[in-house]
Design an enzyme around this catalytic site. Structure first.
Site, short mmCIF file in Angstrom:
data_model
loop_
_atom_site.label_atom_id
_atom_site.label_comp_id
_atom_site.label_asym_id
_atom_site.label_seq_id
_atom_site.Cartn_x
_atom_site.Cartn_y
_atom_site.Cartn_z
N ASP A 53 0.82 -1.20 0.00
CA ASP A 53 0.00 0.00 0.00
C ASP A 53 0.86 1.27 0.00
OD1 ASP A 53 -2.28 1.61 0.29
OD2 ASP A 53 -2.15 1.53 2.48
N TYR A 57 -11.12 -1.03 9.12
CA TYR A 57 -11.53 -1.98 8.07
C TYR A 57 -12.62 -2.93 8.59
CZ TYR A 57 -7.47 -0.38 5.49
OH TYR A 57 -6.57 0.40 4.82
N TRP A 87 -0.26 4.17 12.87
CA TRP A 87 -0.11 4.18 11.41
C TRP A 87 -0.79 5.42 10.90
CZ3 TRP A 87 3.20 1.95 8.50
CH2 TRP A 87 3.01 1.93 7.11
N TYR A 92 -6.74 -3.03 12.86
CA TYR A 92 -7.66 -2.02 12.32
C TYR A 92 -9.10 -2.25 12.78
CZ TYR A 92 -3.71 -0.24 9.77
OH TYR A 92 -2.49 0.33 9.47
N GLU A 131 0.95 -0.99 14.06
CA GLU A 131 0.05 -0.17 13.23
C GLU A 131 -1.32 -0.15 13.88
OE1 GLU A 131 -0.37 -0.99 9.01
OE2 GLU A 131 1.78 -1.38 8.80
N GLU A 158 3.22 -8.12 7.57
CA GLU A 158 1.93 -8.73 7.24
C GLU A 158 2.00 -9.82 6.18
OE1 GLU A 158 -1.06 -5.80 6.37
OE2 GLU A 158 -1.15 -5.15 8.45
N ASN A 161 -0.43 -5.34 13.61
CA ASN A 161 -1.10 -4.24 12.89
C ASN A 161 -2.60 -4.49 13.02
OD1 ASN A 161 1.43 -3.50 12.07
ND2 ASN A 161 1.14 -4.05 9.92
#
Ligand code: BDP
Length: 586
Positions: A160, A463, A541, A459, A496, A404, A457
């Site tokens: 990304d 997400y 992040w 989210y 992250e 990841e 990491n």
């Protein structure tokens, strides 16, 4: 590889400036390597070439580009050798001097050298030509593949950040004696003991002396290998980058290697620096700036460190590739702690497929036709090259050998087992880890036992559970508990976490994309972290917004920065600053 440093026996001349540049058009067949480029345009070195011109062809080019300039060779004395050093050519380079090939290098984020003594006339100028290739394949680190469409050839990849390319770091002309120091390894102990090992092929006599920060000699030793003690040692510590210099003398050569005295250890779920628990506060970063792309820039480097210090950060991760040597030196001097990561990002087709890919992309991460034994060989060589370059930096406390990757399958275990072992063999003095992806939860993960720390990491609330921080909080808590049960004794570092945030977008309802949501998001994560003594790190992040490939998931790049791309703080930066400077957690 030793960073070029001046000394009484060595000179270093930067070749940075505006070079000639041209996109490839069968340049090899046309003899561009040894002749002036037919239609050059100006291009600054270092920089990514992509955003410097206004041409979409330059921006989107896939394949080789050519750089050229004339260089004045110095007169050489006493059998000195002349070398060229490149900080980074992304992703592969071929170098010619007066039309003769002198070097090839693969790997876009690490330096390489060429001995050009026999290709130049001392005192005369020579033509330096470099072809730089930005293509990624299944056997490159990071991986990618090419897709031919009606519209042209496209580079696809699974990470990304934009595939910036070019001569990203300095180019230097170096002189040094024929018999020269080619490697030095330094490890240290808290009582001031320094263990050193020198490589200087052909040297009859090798010795070292240690200078303190005031340039006073505080210790000496003879021999290629040894142990020497600094009396009343001053330690390198987070926030205080006290450095010594090990001057290595091999016959007529002198190489000055900066180092710090400090120890690193993982014990009882804690990350110890100099025997004291360290709590990582900071970010994953990118080498990414307006116009320059990934080109190294001292102005932006110093400014970014100023911003980190302003915010109370004490550390960062070199997400997702090795950073410029100059950045690593500066981290040493500034006392900033670094998690040093390889360029192994995107080894996970399962997760990246939907976000970054084209519809036609493959579906299996590890296979004969995708990431295979050859990729693993390249990855291992890259780990070893990174450790060889960065092993003497006191700021580096932990190696991250991948970001990841797929880590929940048998194939991933076979892939990573030898790589973790290679990192340990290359550097027995530092812990080794990898950064775990959200879909590889403790119940599925298959490789964490190969590593010393748990790096996550996550989210939740972005997400997943987007706009539902209540559910996100409970799932985050549960997952941390899961890792602690699975990995007793291993500290957990969040490498992250953060939502995309459009600077200037305020929202009374604090909905996603607003600065208000970013504040609430960090508040929630920090509340949960504080419940677990095993959580020893919070790296958000990202440090700043950064460029990515365009797509429906990204608005002018990735907006998860604490700062905008031009380094203006978002609202959350002030809140997090209060926490980090407030002494909470370290
Ligand atoms: C993680 C990656 C990072 C991405 C980030 C994101 O490690 O490179 O930029 O997510 O989606 O998966 O913002």
């Amino acid at each position: 590889m030793l960073f070029p440093r001046t000394s009484p026996s060595r000179t270093v001349t930067p070749l940075d400036g505006v070079w000639e540049f041209q996109l490839d058009a069968d340049g090899r067949e046309a003899g561009w390597a040894g002749n002036p480029l037919p239609e050059p345009r100006p291009m600054p070195v270092p920089s990514s070439y992509n955003d410097v011109t206004v041409s979409p062809h330059v921006h989107d080019h896939v394949g080789e580009v050519w750089y050229q300039r004339r260089v004045q060779a110095p007169r050489l004395h006493d059998g000195d050798r002349l070398h060229l050093w490149f900080g980074a050519a992304t992703h592969a380079a071929t170098v010619w001097v007066n039309g003769q090939e002198v070097a090839r290098h693969v790997g876009g984020y690490l330096p390489f050298e060429a001995d050009i003594t026999d290709h130049v006339v001392p005192g005369e100028s020579f033509l330096l030509t470099v072809a730089v290739d930005n293509r990624l394949s299944w056997q490159s680190i990071p991986p990618g593949y090419l897709e031919v469409e009606e519209s042209g050839i496209h580079q696809r990849y699974f990470h990304d950040f934009y595939n910036y390319a070019g001569l990203h770091r300095g180019v230097k002309l170096i002189t040094r004696p024929a018999v020269a120091v080619s490697d030095v390894t330094i490890t240290t102990e808290l009582d001031g003991t320094v263990n050193y090992r020198v490589v200087a092929d052909g040297a009859r006599q090798i010795g070292v002396r240690i200078l303190d920060a005031q340039q006073q000699v505080v210790a000496r030793a003879e021999g290629a290998e040894g142990r020497v003690k600094i009396p009343e040692v001053t330690l390198w510590e987070p926030g205080r980058g006290y450095l010594y210099t090990l001057e290595v003398i091999a016959d007529d050569d002198l190489y000055p290697q900066p180092f710090g005295v400090r120890t690193v250890e993982v014990r009882d779920s804690q990350f110890l620096i100099n025997g004291r628990p360290f709590h990582f506060k900071g970010y994953g970063r990118h080498e990414d700036n307006l116009v320059r792309g990934k080109g190294h820039d001292d102005v932006m480097m110093v400014h970014d460190f100023e911003l980190m210090r302003w915010q109370g950060a004490n550390s960062f991760r070199t997400s997702h590739y090795p950073y410029a040597d100059e950045v690593m030196d500066f981290a040493d001097q500034q006392g900033i702690v670094v998690i040093d990561e390889t360029a192994a990002v995107g080894l996970n087709i399962g997760i990246s497929g939907g976000i970054f890919g084209s519809p036609n992309q493959p579906t299996v991460t590890f296979s004969q036709d995708t990431i295979n034994a050859e990729t693993q060989r390249v990855h291992e060589a890259h780990i070893r090259e990174l450790i060889a370059r960065d092993k003497n930096h006191p700021s580096v406390v932990l190696w991250s050998i991948a970001n990841e990757p797929e880590s929940h399958t048998d194939a991933s275990r076979s892939y990573f087992e030898p790589l973790a072992a290679a990192a340990r063999e290359a550097d027995p003095s530092r812990p080794v880890g990898y950064v775990n992806v959200m879909i590889s939860t403790p119940d599925k993960e298959r490789i964490i036992d190969l590593f010393d720390v748990v790096m996550l990491n996550r989210y939740y609330g972005w997400y997943w559970q987007n706009n539902d921080l209540v559910l996100a909080e409970s799932l985050l808590r549960q997952e941390i508990q899961g890792w602690i049960s699975l990995c007793p004794g291993k500290p957990v570092i969040f490498t992250e976490y953060g939502p995309d945030t459009l600077a200037g977008m305020r929202d009374l309802q604090a909905r996603p994309w607003s600065e208000d949501y970013q504040e609430k998001f960090f508040d929630m994560y920090h509340r949960v972290f504080d419940e677990f003594p095993e959580v020893v790190g919070e790296q958000t992040w990202n440090f700043a917004d950064f460029q990515t490939i365009p797509g429906i998931m990204r608005v002018g790049g990735n907006r998860k920065g604490m700062f905008t791309r031009d380094r203006t703080p978002k609202a959350a930066a002030y809140k997090v600053r209060e926490r980090w400077l407030g002494g909470q957690n370290g």
